[in-house]
Design a protein around this motif. Sequence first.
Motif, PDB file in Angstrom:
ATOM      1  N   PHE A 177       0.817  -1.211   0.000  1.00  0.00           N
ATOM      2  CA  PHE A 177       0.000   0.000   0.000  1.00  0.00           C
ATOM      3  C   PHE A 177       0.853   1.264   0.000  1.00  0.00           C
ATOM      4  O   PHE A 177       0.417   2.307  -0.454  1.00  0.00           O
ATOM      5  CB  PHE A 177      -0.944   0.007   1.208  1.00  0.00           C
ATOM      6  N   GLY A 178       2.049   1.195   0.524  1.00  0.00           N
ATOM      7  CA  GLY A 178       2.931   2.358   0.573  1.00  0.00           C
ATOM      8  C   GLY A 178       2.535   3.347   1.641  1.00  0.00           C
ATOM      9  O   GLY A 178       1.518   3.182   2.328  1.00  0.00           O
ATOM     10  N   GLU A 182      -1.848   4.321  -1.148  1.00  0.00           N
ATOM     11  CA  GLU A 182      -2.376   4.374  -2.515  1.00  0.00           C
ATOM     12  C   GLU A 182      -1.350   3.912  -3.549  1.00  0.00           C
ATOM     13  O   GLU A 182      -1.441   4.293  -4.718  1.00  0.00           O
ATOM     14  CB  GLU A 182      -2.818   5.802  -2.837  1.00  0.00           C
ATOM     15  N   ALA A 183      -0.355   3.151  -3.148  1.00  0.00           N
ATOM     16  CA  ALA A 183       0.664   2.712  -4.101  1.00  0.00           C
ATOM     17  C   ALA A 183       0.010   2.052  -5.310  1.00  0.00           C
ATOM     18  O   ALA A 183      -1.066   1.467  -5.211  1.00  0.00           O
ATOM     19  CB  ALA A 183       1.635   1.748  -3.425  1.00  0.00           C
ATOM     20  N   GLY A 184       0.658   2.160  -6.444  1.00  0.00           N
ATOM     21  CA  GLY A 184       0.137   1.573  -7.672  1.00  0.00           C
ATOM     22  C   GLY A 184      -0.366   2.614  -8.651  1.00  0.00           C
ATOM     23  O   GLY A 184      -0.754   2.293  -9.767  1.00  0.00           O
ATOM     24  N   ASN A 185      -0.350   3.880  -8.272  1.00  0.00           N
ATOM     25  CA  ASN A 185      -0.793   4.953  -9.157  1.00  0.00           C
ATOM     26  C   ASN A 185       0.104   5.024 -10.386  1.00  0.00           C
ATOM     27  O   ASN A 185       1.276   5.378 -10.293  1.00  0.00           O
ATOM     28  CB  ASN A 185      -0.753   6.284  -8.393  1.00  0.00           C
TER      29      ASN A 185
ATOM     30  N   ASP B 155       9.223   1.684   3.727  1.00  0.00           N
ATOM     31  CA  ASP B 155       9.316   1.707   2.266  1.00  0.00           C
ATOM     32  C   ASP B 155      10.304   2.797   1.856  1.00  0.00           C
ATOM     33  O   ASP B 155      10.040   3.988   2.037  1.00  0.00           O
ATOM     34  CB  ASP B 155       7.939   1.951   1.668  1.00  0.00           C
ATOM     35  N   ASP B 278       4.972   7.816  -7.270  1.00  0.00           N
ATOM     36  CA  ASP B 278       3.530   7.589  -7.372  1.00  0.00           C
ATOM     37  C   ASP B 278       3.207   6.100  -7.377  1.00  0.00           C
ATOM     38  O   ASP B 278       2.166   5.685  -6.889  1.00  0.00           O
ATOM     39  CB  ASP B 278       2.973   8.239  -8.652  1.00  0.00           C
ATOM     40  N   PHE B 279       4.097   5.298  -7.938  1.00  0.00           N
ATOM     41  CA  PHE B 279       3.797   3.870  -8.035  1.00  0.00           C
ATOM     42  C   PHE B 279       4.064   3.147  -6.724  1.00  0.00           C
ATOM     43  O   PHE B 279       3.335   2.218  -6.369  1.00  0.00           O
ATOM     44  CB  PHE B 279       4.602   3.229  -9.176  1.00  0.00           C
ATOM     45  N   LEU B 280       5.088   3.560  -5.982  1.00  0.00           N
ATOM     46  CA  LEU B 280       5.463   2.831  -4.758  1.00  0.00           C
ATOM     47  C   LEU B 280       5.136   3.563  -3.466  1.00  0.00           C
ATOM     48  O   LEU B 280       5.062   2.952  -2.403  1.00  0.00           O
ATOM     49  CB  LEU B 280       6.961   2.497  -4.779  1.00  0.00           C
ATOM     50  N   SER B 281       4.980   4.879  -3.544  1.00  0.00           N
ATOM     51  CA  SER B 281       4.707   5.699  -2.360  1.00  0.00           C
ATOM     52  C   SER B 281       5.637   5.371  -1.190  1.00  0.00           C
ATOM     53  O   SER B 281       5.196   4.928  -0.132  1.00  0.00           O
ATOM     54  CB  SER B 281       3.244   5.556  -1.924  1.00  0.00           C
ATOM     55  N   PRO B 282       6.937   5.625  -1.361  1.00  0.00           N
ATOM     56  CA  PRO B 282       7.890   5.394  -0.266  1.00  0.00           C
ATOM     57  C   PRO B 282       7.780   6.512   0.777  1.00  0.00           C
ATOM     58  O   PRO B 282       7.225   7.578   0.503  1.00  0.00           O
ATOM     59  CB  PRO B 282       9.248   5.466  -0.962  1.00  0.00           C
ATOM     60  N   SER B 314      -0.956  12.974  -2.456  1.00  0.00           N
ATOM     61  CA  SER B 314      -0.934  11.951  -1.409  1.00  0.00           C
ATOM     62  C   SER B 314       0.429  11.276  -1.317  1.00  0.00           C
ATOM     63  O   SER B 314       0.891  10.935  -0.232  1.00  0.00           O
ATOM     64  CB  SER B 314      -2.033  10.910  -1.648  1.00  0.00           C
TER      65      SER B 314
END
Lengths: 345, 345, 345, 345
Positions: A177-178, A182-185, B155, B278-282, B314
């Motif tokens: 989820f990060g 919202e991870a995965g955007n 993360d 944006d993909f991983l939200s560390p 976010s």
Amino acid sequence: MVRIAANWRPAKGSSMAEKDKTNVSKTTSIGIDVGGTKTRLVLLDGNLQVLEDIKIKTPKIRQEFEEELTKPVRRFLKRSKEEDFKVSAVGVGFAGTIDHERATIKSAPNLPDLVGLSFRELLQDLCKCEVAALNDVHAALYGEIKVGKAAGCKDVIAIFIGTGIGGAVAIGGKLHFGSSGEAGNIGHYLLHAFGPLAGSERHGVLDDFASRLAIAGTAATFAAKGWAPHLLESVGTDVKNIKSAAFADAMRSGDKAIEELVRSRMQIVGIVLSNIVDFLSPEIIVLGGGVTDAMPELVCAEVMAGIQAHSTASSLRDLKVVAARHAGLAVTIGAAKFALDVKKS
Amino acid sequence: MVRIAANWRPAKGSSMAEKDKTNVSKTTSIGIDVGGTKTRLVLLDGNLQVLEDIKIKTPKIRQEFEEELTKPVRRFLKRSKEEDFKVSAVGVGFAGTIDHERATIKSAPNLPDLVGLSFRELLQDLCKCEVAALNDVHAALYGEIKVGKAAGCKDVIAIFIGTGIGGAVAIGGKLHFGSSGEAGNIGHYLLHAFGPLAGSERHGVLDDFASRLAIAGTAATFAAKGWAPHLLESVGTDVKNIKSAAFADAMRSGDKAIEELVRSRMQIVGIVLSNIVDFLSPEIIVLGGGVTDAMPELVCAEVMAGIQAHSTASSLRDLKVVAARHAGLAVTIGAAKFALDVKKS
Amino acid sequence: MVRIAANWRPAKGSSMAEKDKTNVSKTTSIGIDVGGTKTRLVLLDGNLQVLEDIKIKTPKIRQEFEEELTKPVRRFLKRSKEEDFKVSAVGVGFAGTIDHERATIKSAPNLPDLVGLSFRELLQDLCKCEVAALNDVHAALYGEIKVGKAAGCKDVIAIFIGTGIGGAVAIGGKLHFGSSGEAGNIGHYLLHAFGPLAGSERHGVLDDFASRLAIAGTAATFAAKGWAPHLLESVGTDVKNIKSAAFADAMRSGDKAIEELVRSRMQIVGIVLSNIVDFLSPEIIVLGGGVTDAMPELVCAEVMAGIQAHSTASSLRDLKVVAARHAGLAVTIGAAKFALDVKKS
Amino acid sequence: MVRIAANWRPAKGSSMAEKDKTNVSKTTSIGIDVGGTKTRLVLLDGNLQVLEDIKIKTPKIRQEFEEELTKPVRRFLKRSKEEDFKVSAVGVGFAGTIDHERATIKSAPNLPDLVGLSFRELLQDLCKCEVAALNDVHAALYGEIKVGKAAGCKDVIAIFIGTGIGGAVAIGGKLHFGSSGEAGNIGHYLLHAFGPLAGSERHGVLDDFASRLAIAGTAATFAAKGWAPHLLESVGTDVKNIKSAAFADAMRSGDKAIEELVRSRMQIVGIVLSNIVDFLSPEIIVLGGGVTDAMPELVCAEVMAGIQAHSTASSLRDLKVVAARHAGLAVTIGAAKFALDVKKS
């Protein structure tokens, strides 16, 4: 409210189906897929097989949404009771971001009036069971890891190409989820890393090129120019009417410009993914969403072509690109499975 | 062989330092950072403080490499013995990919003759202790998670900008290796996702724009054109002589074109990272490598500016961008810590 | 001061040579090509054949420049007098912009101290004849239209790829200077029309990718990485030493990475030209400059490939891409011819 | 057939109007603008003032086209005869390419059935006067040079932004046709000069981003997403209904996303032009077409901003960007004037 005969069956002998048979035989679960335009609700048996499948238009107003959503749920509860099933869990996959703790909508680009709504508050008293909610692509990826194409895999990416484009990622077999939850955007992925700025920052992201709506916008101009006669005849030049199936139909009928358009946009998805693949080195990429469902082979082939053209050999060695097993049901089944597992833990 | 007085001290009261004090007081470990041009070896005490620090040129020929690498190791062993320390572990961070099982070099773009060399075979009999090896940026990230700026974070992304650009990623507090074992590859990131092809696929990746060598290539042309008089005077137009410190010097002396060049390239790193973020939200991004070490504030500021310009709100909310605590020692300390922890587990 | 034996001969029976034979038989003209690093001066006979050819380094300081430039001119005057020739005109092609009215330097990116210098004031009293000056690529194009590969053509584009990249355009058989007097500027062509901005506006123009110096900057990094062993051995990694001939040599010796680099950059020139070609629809494109002179066939082929890949069929139908007839002498001969024709008119 | 009261008047005391008054007082001319969807025909008096103005839908079938086109022409002839005017010339501006010698259509992307039609054969016997035809933007530029905003200018570029994007160029006060006869093609301008290829070569040219139809395609997706409520309400999501005036209306009503979209696309036109401006250094750029006509100030401002951001100072010094004086009548008036001048010469 449209009722659809269930036609999905899990692959025979899937490990999940066998293992849990005895203790789940008299239970059901409910899976809900709330999209920007349509909402799908399914009643699943203990083996996650579909007993009943209902589609409604998603109401944009909160009160109306709450009323319309509970109707099919009540129907599922009534039927479960009549047939002597116990509803164990309700899972909701939502096209937006969710506070998992409270099953509350945090943001909803296409349904702004619903922000703040808690699915738990709405449904828990009614259903008297666990209610969990999560982002729709997160839900779909969860389902694919547990009972789908990615079963047994550790590092998995899901990309769903529909009205918009969404993504999700699992590391070590667990949803990631990060920090933001919202991870995965990936819809916001910037296609060109440098060059002079021309106007809006919003233009130039993946969603502006490869979502169903973006492709429809260009396809409409092709139809208007006379480059896509079959599309023009079948659905015209209104982007609202140009759905994923219309692309597939137009291509079958011989609209070369539409085929080239769809292929090139799916290849862009692959090129974008080539960078993510090199950074995360997943075992498998699961594709879904309306565009994928309408032409799974073409989409998988072009995405793979884009990845292969640019990723490094070591990232590519064991990589697979597949269409989601549950296709249009991926979100509902994944959400239900998630809620069942939350309950157990 | 150049010896450097140790000048690094962990922050006082760092949890690691306190916790392990008693049982580690009479042990040492060895950390080795094998780069394409230079190799650094450090002898660390039980609190991972540097007792001795040696830099050598990295020999390109395997036999010569083995000979030259063991010399400082023998020196460390001798000193440990004399001072009554026990060497607990040897960790190697290598600028290439490593088979962790056997501590063997799988690929080495800049040191092709070393492929197949096993650090365990080379050093285990000599040192009589655990020998572990991993990619250099993986090692640095490990160190930053365990005893550095990312301590306590789940993360984390590390990006090291040196002669080339490398990356690493940790999820849930653990290094993520991925299916290939090589996750974190960002130097190969394709900057423009579409457009017509002009020649080589190799051109147009992050490494071609933002590595120290790439910046040096352009800086040399600026010097040749008379746009960077201070750089021209101090190091000339030979890319081999244009090191990261030379950029920082030229900027301090007033070479505006060099400042603009370095800033714009670091911003490109940030723009690229905005997609990964944006993909991983560390929670945190740790920057290192020679370019970062030479001007940590400028690099962090420009990378953050690039991310902020494009990532979603976010993803940005809690994100921090920092320079690695251990700077030039990040790989050695991280590798030693990794080997110590492998031993325990 | 280096003297070179004349080895250029105009094609036999060229219309100019025949027509003007009688009245030009006892006259000479002087052509001067002032570049950022080198200046070339030639004494031409009445048929524009080279009698004497001198190269000097271009002094950066104005006074020194004036002194050094007049030395070979005096030598030419002396010889003309001795051999009973009359010097009819002096033409200067300059790597910068020129006020044609007064033959004065308006701007000079690489020779800023020379701005304001009037070639007419410097040379007219000395030579006692017409002195004209113009931009160097304008001069070369003039020569190619009058006595070169574009003789008889109406709409012509010239692109010279040397230390920098310059252009010129003729419409209806006449040089087009435009409102600024500087038409033909193509080095500043922006390669990507949109995308987010990363730092400097200066980066991302044609000159930053396809000039000799830009290619040398990247070639130096290839040499440093070990990707171009022959280049590394022959000229090393200093961009000042990596001249056009070095690319050609390295390619002949087997440096694939250099060949791919040069080819892809020349193709970018072609892709850029495809847009100009569609807008102006010239009959012929004349290529020159050091990179072209060192490998005329490769450069013409790649530029043509870039144009063919993107221009419309109607623009391509009659288009020719050729190397300048006068190669390294193109600017001197063109400038002399321009001065002779100014005198007549 | 729609008749419109003439409301255009040339600026008082315009040189043309005065000079030719006496000898043209009893003559008329006919100007015809054949577009892909609409055709406009005007009867002009001797001062090029509109006496009558008729718009028809452009028939796609050749026979039907010939019939429908001659009806309003007959009406103009009848009226001229009744009012004792002599029709001196008929000029046709066509959305495609024209063989000027024979006034014949060579290509017509949107009206393929008309290829081969000769306007001279169709109209000369009927009108008994000079009949000339040329590309529509060529015609408009001709009019603007002779009796419009570019009167007295030598080097002029015209860019017309309508359903597609077209261009034209004049050098030395004369239309430049080029080797193909079709100079001015800018719709096919490739926006990104390098990067990896993704699918079709057709995607990525100026026409795909900045034409009215391209903007409409994206605007429709904005309306569908709820980002452009006013546009959605006024014209919906069908690209055929989203005309230039609809953009202007939506912007006035507060659709920020549409304003940003239109502004950014017009800025791209400017950025593209910055390259052409540097190469040709025109005095003035004349903008026209439906998008310009609907919001001339915004379009001129954004195009100028794009040019100013990237062109060199010398090209910018005297450059003006203006909207065509004759707006929607630019093609008809330009074509008539061209035919009148062909007759005289």
